[in-house]
Design a protein around this motif. Structure first.
Motif, PDB file in Angstrom:
ATOM      1  N   GLY A  28     105.477  14.963  62.094  1.00  0.00           N
ATOM      2  CA  GLY A  28     104.341  15.385  62.900  1.00  0.00           C
ATOM      3  C   GLY A  28     104.692  16.526  63.827  1.00  0.00           C
ATOM      4  N   ILE A  29     103.841  16.768  64.802  1.00  0.00           N
ATOM      5  CA  ILE A  29     104.048  17.851  65.762  1.00  0.00           C
ATOM      6  C   ILE A  29     105.037  17.419  66.835  1.00  0.00           C
ATOM      7  CG2 ILE A  29     102.935  19.340  67.467  1.00  0.00           C
ATOM      8  CD1 ILE A  29     102.101  19.935  64.620  1.00  0.00           C
ATOM      9  N   VAL A  30     106.014  18.265  67.108  1.00  0.00           N
ATOM     10  CA  VAL A  30     106.990  17.988  68.162  1.00  0.00           C
ATOM     11  C   VAL A  30     107.011  19.154  69.143  1.00  0.00           C
ATOM     12  CG1 VAL A  30     108.435  16.553  66.682  1.00  0.00           C
ATOM     13  CG2 VAL A  30     108.893  19.004  66.849  1.00  0.00           C
ATOM     14  N   GLU A  31     107.427  18.846  70.370  1.00  0.00           N
ATOM     15  CA  GLU A  31     107.530  19.881  71.406  1.00  0.00           C
ATOM     16  C   GLU A  31     108.981  20.345  71.534  1.00  0.00           C
ATOM     17  OE1 GLU A  31     106.241  16.720  73.433  1.00  0.00           O
ATOM     18  OE2 GLU A  31     104.496  16.911  72.138  1.00  0.00           O
ATOM     19  N   ILE A  32     109.133  21.643  71.720  1.00  0.00           N
ATOM     20  CA  ILE A  32     110.471  22.229  71.863  1.00  0.00           C
ATOM     21  C   ILE A  32     110.510  23.040  73.140  1.00  0.00           C
ATOM     22  CG2 ILE A  32     112.184  23.765  70.831  1.00  0.00           C
ATOM     23  CD1 ILE A  32     110.887  23.201  68.115  1.00  0.00           C
ATOM     24  N   GLU A  33     111.437  22.694  74.040  1.00  0.00           N
ATOM     25  CA  GLU A  33     111.573  23.452  75.269  1.00  0.00           C
ATOM     26  C   GLU A  33     112.150  24.833  74.980  1.00  0.00           C
ATOM     27  OE1 GLU A  33     113.583  21.536  78.438  1.00  0.00           O
ATOM     28  OE2 GLU A  33     112.426  19.678  78.276  1.00  0.00           O
ATOM     29  N   ILE A  34     111.625  25.828  75.685  1.00  0.00           N
ATOM     30  CA  ILE A  34     112.086  27.207  75.514  1.00  0.00           C
ATOM     31  C   ILE A  34     112.938  27.578  76.720  1.00  0.00           C
ATOM     32  CG2 ILE A  34     111.372  29.624  75.319  1.00  0.00           C
ATOM     33  CD1 ILE A  34     108.806  28.631  74.034  1.00  0.00           C
ATOM     34  N   GLU A  35     114.160  27.997  76.435  1.00  0.00           N
ATOM     35  CA  GLU A  35     115.060  28.374  77.536  1.00  0.00           C
ATOM     36  C   GLU A  35     114.603  29.673  78.166  1.00  0.00           C
ATOM     37  OE1 GLU A  35     119.054  28.499  76.210  1.00  0.00           O
ATOM     38  OE2 GLU A  35     119.091  26.424  75.494  1.00  0.00           O
ATOM     39  N   ALA A  36     114.699  29.706  79.492  1.00  0.00           N
ATOM     40  CA  ALA A  36     114.322  30.912  80.223  1.00  0.00           C
ATOM     41  C   ALA A  36     115.338  32.022  79.970  1.00  0.00           C
ATOM     42  CB  ALA A  36     114.246  30.618  81.710  1.00  0.00           C
ATOM     43  N   ASP A  37     114.857  33.286  79.933  1.00  0.00           N
ATOM     44  CA  ASP A  37     115.769  34.418  79.715  1.00  0.00           C
ATOM     45  C   ASP A  37     116.666  34.605  80.931  1.00  0.00           C
ATOM     46  OD1 ASP A  37     114.614  34.848  77.293  1.00  0.00           O
ATOM     47  OD2 ASP A  37     113.125  36.279  78.064  1.00  0.00           O
TER      48      ASP A  37
ATOM     49  N   ALA B 230     100.807  20.823  78.771  1.00  0.00           N
ATOM     50  CA  ALA B 230      99.804  21.863  78.519  1.00  0.00           C
ATOM     51  C   ALA B 230     100.101  23.105  79.342  1.00  0.00           C
ATOM     52  CB  ALA B 230      98.414  21.329  78.855  1.00  0.00           C
ATOM     53  N   LEU B 231     100.458  22.913  80.603  1.00  0.00           N
ATOM     54  CA  LEU B 231     100.793  24.050  81.466  1.00  0.00           C
ATOM     55  C   LEU B 231     102.068  24.736  80.990  1.00  0.00           C
ATOM     56  CD1 LEU B 231      99.978  22.525  84.974  1.00  0.00           C
ATOM     57  CD2 LEU B 231      98.649  24.244  83.729  1.00  0.00           C
ATOM     58  N   ALA B 232     103.024  23.939  80.515  1.00  0.00           N
ATOM     59  CA  ALA B 232     104.275  24.519  80.019  1.00  0.00           C
ATOM     60  C   ALA B 232     104.034  25.382  78.783  1.00  0.00           C
ATOM     61  CB  ALA B 232     105.273  23.398  79.702  1.00  0.00           C
ATOM     62  N   ILE B 233     103.156  24.940  77.902  1.00  0.00           N
ATOM     63  CA  ILE B 233     102.810  25.745  76.726  1.00  0.00           C
ATOM     64  C   ILE B 233     102.093  27.013  77.154  1.00  0.00           C
ATOM     65  CG2 ILE B 233     101.231  25.844  74.742  1.00  0.00           C
ATOM     66  CD1 ILE B 233     102.003  22.973  74.135  1.00  0.00           C
ATOM     67  N   LYS B 234     101.174  26.878  78.092  1.00  0.00           N
ATOM     68  CA  LYS B 234     100.414  28.035  78.567  1.00  0.00           C
ATOM     69  C   LYS B 234     101.327  29.119  79.113  1.00  0.00           C
ATOM     70  CE  LYS B 234      97.012  29.308  82.122  1.00  0.00           C
ATOM     71  NZ  LYS B 234      96.117  28.794  83.191  1.00  0.00           N
ATOM     72  N   HIS B 235     102.415  28.725  79.776  1.00  0.00           N
ATOM     73  CA  HIS B 235     103.308  29.695  80.407  1.00  0.00           C
ATOM     74  C   HIS B 235     104.596  29.928  79.611  1.00  0.00           C
ATOM     75  CE1 HIS B 235     100.835  30.137  83.956  1.00  0.00           C
ATOM     76  NE2 HIS B 235     100.684  28.837  83.994  1.00  0.00           N
ATOM     77  N   GLY B 236     104.591  29.547  78.345  1.00  0.00           N
ATOM     78  CA  GLY B 236     105.706  29.886  77.471  1.00  0.00           C
ATOM     79  C   GLY B 236     106.970  29.095  77.701  1.00  0.00           C
ATOM     80  N   ARG B 237     106.873  27.935  78.343  1.00  0.00           N
ATOM     81  CA  ARG B 237     108.072  27.120  78.575  1.00  0.00           C
ATOM     82  C   ARG B 237     108.230  26.023  77.524  1.00  0.00           C
ATOM     83  NH1 ARG B 237     105.673  27.109  83.708  1.00  0.00           N
ATOM     84  NH2 ARG B 237     105.196  24.880  83.495  1.00  0.00           N
TER      85      ARG B 237
END
Length: 385
Positions: A376-385, A360-367
């Motif tokens: 179904g719904i899956v989570e995908i990690e977002i690479e930092a710029d 939840a915190l990772a989604i909140k901060h765009g990670r």
């Protein structure tokens, strides 16, 4: 069917029950017109015996049952235990230990959120309970055979439910999840409402320190009066009246009659007189003695897009793990997380944090991002710029 009406018979049952590793327990009580629940029946069952204990029987002493509840070698199995335990805390001054609540365990095992006993019996035992005696007068004597049969079913089927849920928890290795929940139930503070803390049950609808001080004092007065007179809180004073009194702070009987939420004539009653004294005390306080009104954290709105994403995540995590959503987090938890990374909520602690909070915190901060797939719904990690 055995109905225990004497201390000697109760002692014999409790001595026998102490030889087993668990006993199922339920109660029937009345509370519509009182602050404290009035205990009318206790139902208890071991693996091979079930009894009804009549606490209203002349001369019966419940001390043997109190000893059984305190026996650390015997697990006390309840369904939706909180109100039952509240009764025993009032009677015996202690919380039964150890406890197993099948409603909580069922949520952890994916049987649904706050599943009722009837539905759990139907799902696990395959039996339909006759609910026609549910709202009868349990204080009336004699009790009918139909009432006694209904009451006994609350602990006999519970044995089978406990056995299945215990096995499911062991197979899924979720014992620590259940233990966290049982720790709350076994805490004495869960059942004792201190008058000084009664205001915390109310919604914070005031924004000024003196208004808050008045709300705290009036709520404490109501709680103490309700406890002393054994009356429901609402019969002493309704919540809406507390909010209005806290903001208007009338200091004369006539001023009470100008309020909408207070019954006419209340100011001239003994309760009104007591309340005027409480309000005058608040009015006389120096500013330095007033409480600080909690400030709402600044940040994105809990009702905005981030909150929506966290709710989608919660549903996905719950479905994936076969557990009820509310056992992981509720709507208030999500709102708090949106506003504060360090919110003091269960969803950011223990196993819930690992399962949901960190994501939840990772989604909140765009990670972390969410994506809809056929599975179904899956989570995908977002690479930092």
């Amino acid at each position: 069917m055995q109905v225990i009406t004497s201390t000697r018979a109760l002692e014999a049952f409790c001595k026998d029950a102490a030889g087993y590793d668990f006993v199922t327990v339920d109660t029937e009580f009345l509370r519509e017109t009182t602050y404290w629940p009035k205990l009318c029946l206790i139902q208890a069952a071991t693996p091979d015996r079930a009894v009804i204990i009549d606490p209203l029987a002349d001369g019966i002493d419940l001390a043997p049952f109190a000893e059984l509840l305190a026996n650390s070698l015997v697990t006390k199995v309840f369904h939706a235990a909180r109100q039952d335990i509240e009764i025993f805390v009032k009677l015996f001054g202690a919380v039964p230990h150890p406890i197993f609540d099948t409603q909580i365990a069922a949520s952890v095992c994916g049987h649904g959120d706050s599943v009722s006993y009837d539905n759990l019996v139907r799902a696990v035992v395959g039996t339909q309970i006759d609910k026609s005696s549910r709202f009868t007068d349990w204080a009336a004597r004699p009790l009918s055979e139909k009432q006694l049969t209904y009451a006994l079913a609350d602990v006999t089927h519970l044995r089978d439910i406990y056995a299945q849920l215990r096995d499911e928890i062991k197979k899924t290795r979720r014992s620590s999840w259940v233990e966290d929940e049982m720790a709350v139930l076994e805490s004495l503070s869960t059942y004792i409402v201190e008058p000084a803390d009664a205001w915390k049950r109310l919604k914070l609808k005031v924004s000024k320190p003196r208004d808050l001080a008045a709300m705290q004092a009036i709520a404490a007065w109501r709680e103490q009066r309700a406890q002393n007179n054994d009356q429901p809180r609402s019969r002493v004073l309704k919540d809406d009246a507390i909010y209005e009194l806290a903001q208007q702070r009338p200091t004369s009987p006539e001023a009470f009659d100008k309020l909408r939420a207070v019954p006419r004539g209340f100011g001239k009653s003994s309760a009104g007189s007591d309340l005027i004294a409480v309000i005058k005390e608040v009015e006389a306080r120096d500013k330095s003695q007033l409480p600080v009104v909690p400030q709402r954290p600044r940040g994105p709105s809990p009702k905005g897009a981030i909150g929506d994403l966290l709710r989608v995540l919660l549903k996905a995590v719950a479905d994936r793990n076969g557990v009820a959503t509310r056992i992981i987090a509720n709507s208030e938890d999500i709102d708090a997380i949106v506003l504060d990374d360090d919110a003091d909520v269960p969803a950011l602690k223990g196993w819930r944090r690992k399962l949901f909070g960190e994501k939840a915190l990772a989604i909140k901060h765009g990670r972390l991002a969410l994506a809809a797939t056929r599975k179904g719904i899956v989570e995908i990690e977002i690479e930092a710029d």
